[in-house]
Enzyme design. Sequence first.
Site, PDB file in Angstrom:
ATOM      1  N   SER A 189       0.512  -1.195  -0.267  1.00 11.56           N
ATOM      2  CA  SER A 189      -0.025   0.672   0.137  1.00 11.56           C
ATOM      3  C   SER A 189       0.353   1.039   0.317  1.00 11.56           C
ATOM      4  CB  SER A 189      -0.715  -0.058   0.997  1.00 11.56           C
ATOM      5  OG  SER A 189      -1.799  -1.083   0.987  1.00 11.56           O
ATOM      6  N   ARG A 190       2.189   1.003  -0.085  1.00 11.97           N
ATOM      7  CA  ARG A 190       2.647   2.164  -0.790  1.00 11.97           C
ATOM      8  C   ARG A 190       3.560   2.971   1.214  1.00 11.97           C
ATOM      9  NH1 ARG A 190       2.757   0.395  -4.397  1.00 11.97           N
ATOM     10  NH2 ARG A 190       3.279   0.889  -7.431  1.00 11.97           N
ATOM     11  N   LEU A 191       3.212   2.053   2.070  1.00 10.24           N
ATOM     12  CA  LEU A 191       3.222   2.630   2.813  1.00 10.24           C
ATOM     13  C   LEU A 191       5.082   1.885   3.302  1.00 10.24           C
ATOM     14  CD1 LEU A 191       0.108   2.364   5.233  1.00 10.24           C
ATOM     15  CD2 LEU A 191       1.341   4.019   4.068  1.00 10.24           C
TER      16      LEU A 191
END
Length: 212
Positions: A189-191
């Site tokens: 999730s691009r985290l």
Amino acid sequence: MISIADLRKSYERAELNEDASPPDPMDQFDKWIKEAISSEVPEPNAMTLATVASDLRPSTRVVLIKGYDERGITWFTNYDSRKGQELAGNPFAALQFHWVELERVVRIEGRVEKVSDKESDEYFHSRPLDSRIGAWASPQSQVISGRSVLVANAARYGAQFLLQPPRPPHWGGYRLVPDNWQFWQGRKSRLHDRLLYTLTTEKNWLRERLAP
């Protein structure tokens, strides 16, 4: 037709936890580069070197790491090349490793210095003969009329030096002495996980997490 803007990947291989990472960034780097080598990723020793010229225009190129220890990161090249000339005018540079298959990036910043003549001599004489001749044959970064120039130079220096070419005076090693490291681990999730190590005035490493 595939749109570049629509290319996406979910990063889910690993994590990077500041509580579990070592206090010295060189230890973290040692762990990751050894894992890259053992994982047999393509050219795990390839790194992008960024320098800045006197006119403040940055430039990058890929070079190969040839050593690392508590003093820093070492590579070898032609001192008269564009990167050599830029480092002579501005000794600060940045390095980046990107191990795509492991979803990892390492960024390193610091001051660059030449290694000793002894270190340069030892590495030069460990290289294959054609690479040693090539160091003489290539006027790196200079405009040449064609490949025939390189072939002719290699033949000339090969005949001159035979099996014992000395190290050219314009060729040797550089060492980047880090004062800033960043370790990036892709996450879902691009985290992403992103750790920053900064060298303090007390010569200790301050470790902090950055937002991705």
